[in-house]
Scaffold this motif. Structure first.
Motif, PDB file in Angstrom:
ATOM      1  N   SER A  96       0.832  -1.205   0.000  1.00  0.00           N
ATOM      2  CA  SER A  96       0.000   0.000   0.000  1.00  0.00           C
ATOM      3  C   SER A  96       0.868   1.257   0.000  1.00  0.00           C
ATOM      4  N   ALA A  97       0.242   2.365  -0.341  1.00  0.00           N
ATOM      5  CA  ALA A  97       0.954   3.640  -0.312  1.00  0.00           C
ATOM      6  C   ALA A  97       1.422   3.963   1.100  1.00  0.00           C
ATOM      7  N   GLU A  98       0.629   3.568   2.105  1.00  0.00           N
ATOM      8  CA  GLU A  98       0.983   3.830   3.500  1.00  0.00           C
ATOM      9  C   GLU A  98       2.249   3.090   3.909  1.00  0.00           C
ATOM     10  N   ASP A  99       2.415   1.859   3.408  1.00  0.00           N
ATOM     11  CA  ASP A  99       3.544   1.027   3.822  1.00  0.00           C
ATOM     12  C   ASP A  99       4.765   1.161   2.926  1.00  0.00           C
ATOM     13  N   ALA A 100       4.590   1.717   1.721  1.00  0.00           N
ATOM     14  CA  ALA A 100       5.666   1.718   0.727  1.00  0.00           C
ATOM     15  C   ALA A 100       6.944   2.392   1.229  1.00  0.00           C
ATOM     16  N   GLY A 101       6.811   3.553   1.850  1.00  0.00           N
ATOM     17  CA  GLY A 101       7.999   4.261   2.322  1.00  0.00           C
ATOM     18  C   GLY A 101       8.749   3.488   3.382  1.00  0.00           C
ATOM     19  N   LEU A 102       8.023   2.868   4.302  1.00  0.00           N
ATOM     20  CA  LEU A 102       8.656   2.093   5.368  1.00  0.00           C
ATOM     21  C   LEU A 102       9.374   0.871   4.814  1.00  0.00           C
ATOM     22  N   LEU A 103       8.797   0.260   3.790  1.00  0.00           N
ATOM     23  CA  LEU A 103       9.396  -0.938   3.201  1.00  0.00           C
ATOM     24  C   LEU A 103      10.401  -0.613   2.107  1.00  0.00           C
ATOM     25  N   GLU A 104      10.542   0.671   1.786  1.00  0.00           N
ATOM     26  CA  GLU A 104      11.517   1.147   0.794  1.00  0.00           C
ATOM     27  C   GLU A 104      11.269   0.551  -0.582  1.00  0.00           C
ATOM     28  N   VAL A 105       9.992   0.517  -0.965  1.00  0.00           N
ATOM     29  CA  VAL A 105       9.606   0.080  -2.302  1.00  0.00           C
ATOM     30  C   VAL A 105       8.551   1.042  -2.814  1.00  0.00           C
ATOM     31  N   GLU A 106       8.212   0.911  -4.084  1.00  0.00           N
ATOM     32  CA  GLU A 106       7.153   1.732  -4.647  1.00  0.00           C
ATOM     33  C   GLU A 106       5.796   1.161  -4.273  1.00  0.00           C
ATOM     34  N   ALA A 107       4.833   2.033  -4.096  1.00  0.00           N
ATOM     35  CA  ALA A 107       3.463   1.570  -3.848  1.00  0.00           C
ATOM     36  C   ALA A 107       3.027   0.690  -5.009  1.00  0.00           C
ATOM     37  N   GLY A 108       2.373  -0.419  -4.694  1.00  0.00           N
ATOM     38  CA  GLY A 108       1.954  -1.352  -5.727  1.00  0.00           C
ATOM     39  C   GLY A 108       2.944  -2.457  -6.007  1.00  0.00           C
ATOM     40  N   SER A 109       4.102  -2.439  -5.323  1.00  0.00           N
ATOM     41  CA  SER A 109       5.082  -3.505  -5.513  1.00  0.00           C
ATOM     42  C   SER A 109       4.523  -4.837  -5.011  1.00  0.00           C
ATOM     43  N   PRO A 110       4.948  -5.968  -5.596  1.00  0.00           N
ATOM     44  CA  PRO A 110       4.430  -7.276  -5.184  1.00  0.00           C
ATOM     45  C   PRO A 110       4.731  -7.568  -3.718  1.00  0.00           C
ATOM     46  N   ALA A 111       3.801  -8.230  -3.064  1.00  0.00           N
ATOM     47  CA  ALA A 111       3.979  -8.579  -1.652  1.00  0.00           C
ATOM     48  C   ALA A 111       3.137  -9.802  -1.326  1.00  0.00           C
ATOM     49  N   PHE A 112       3.534 -10.491  -0.264  1.00  0.00           N
ATOM     50  CA  PHE A 112       2.681 -11.509   0.326  1.00  0.00           C
ATOM     51  C   PHE A 112       1.847 -10.822   1.408  1.00  0.00           C
TER      52      PHE A 112
END
Length: 248
Positions: free
Chosen positions: A199-215
């Protein structure tokens, strides 16, 4: 392959880019079951003809769908619809800390939010408690070797962990705290994995772009007294694996 009846060809008069329209057309065929799991897609040239766009446009659309976890490309074979639901294989009941240790990684954890809140329908159903009953929410950023791996949000029945909000020690392993402070020892857990996106909320914390693949992982853990933890995790698709050992 004949043109599916529900395939919507891109319209050059629309404001959306052609690659986006092509991506949505293919996504619809996957979502509605026209192309079920395991279906081999037509090659780029055929898709280009079917949708009336260039092969470059098709390649862009396919890449986005692959990054979203809906497709898989196999070298020399083609492109296939990938299952969006993955159930983890049988393994021991472990915490994230144990998982990272087994992989030889140094675990890291940062508490992002810790509070008491009323349980909504999903949480109450998972923990087998009444709706609006108080639960403790613990949201943490999890890391391995100083690299962000995932964000985990755990919900615990407040009545079973009275005083947990006053604990000041680092929460590397929630299970250790539950065992040592509250006598809660996990016995069984049920996990469901699905392919999703960050999500856009988590993207910055995970250091990826929003919409990146995830489990996206939902886990309900129980002890002898029933469910005590409901956790929703977003794990980076490029840094988290599902491993199974199979026997004859």
């Amino acid at each position: 392959m004949t043109l599916p009846l529900n395939m919507k060809r891109p319209d050059r008069n629309r404001p959306e880019p052609l690659w986006h329209q092509a991506e949505q057309a293919l996504r619809t065929l996957i979502a509605d079951g026209t192309w079920p799991d395991g279906t081999q897609l037509p090659n780029e040239a055929k898709l280009s003809e079917m949708l009336g766009v260039s092969r470059i446009t098709i390649r862009h659309a396919l890449r986005n769908l692959e990054e979203s976890g809906l497709l898989r490309r196999e070298h020399g074979r083609g492109t296939f619809v990938r299952s969006s639901t993955v159930i983890a294989g049988v393994r021991g009941l472990t915490s994230f800390t144990q998982e990272m240790a087994e992989r030889g990684l140094v675990v890291g954890s940062r508490v992002l939010e810790m509070c008491q809140m009323p349980a909504d329908t999903e949480i109450s159903d998972a923990l087998d408690i009444r709706e609006n009953e108080p639960v403790i929410k613990i949201r943490r950023l999890r890391a391995g070797n100083n690299q962000p791996v995932g964000i985990q949000t755990a919900y615990l029945p407040a009545g079973r962990v009275a005083g947990i909000l006053d604990i000041s020690e680092p929460m590397l392993s929630l299970y250790d705290i539950l065992r040592n402070r509250f006598g809660i020892v996990p016995r069984v857990a049920r996990e469901i994995y699905r392919v999703g996106t960050v999500s856009a909320e988590d993207a910055g914390l995970l250091e990826v772009e929003a919409g990146s693949p995830a489990f996206i992982v939902r886990r309900i853990t129980s002890d002898g007294n029933g469910p005590f933890e409901f956790t929703i995790s977003t794990m980076r698709g490029d840094r988290y694996e599902i491993r199974s050992k199979l026997h004859l």
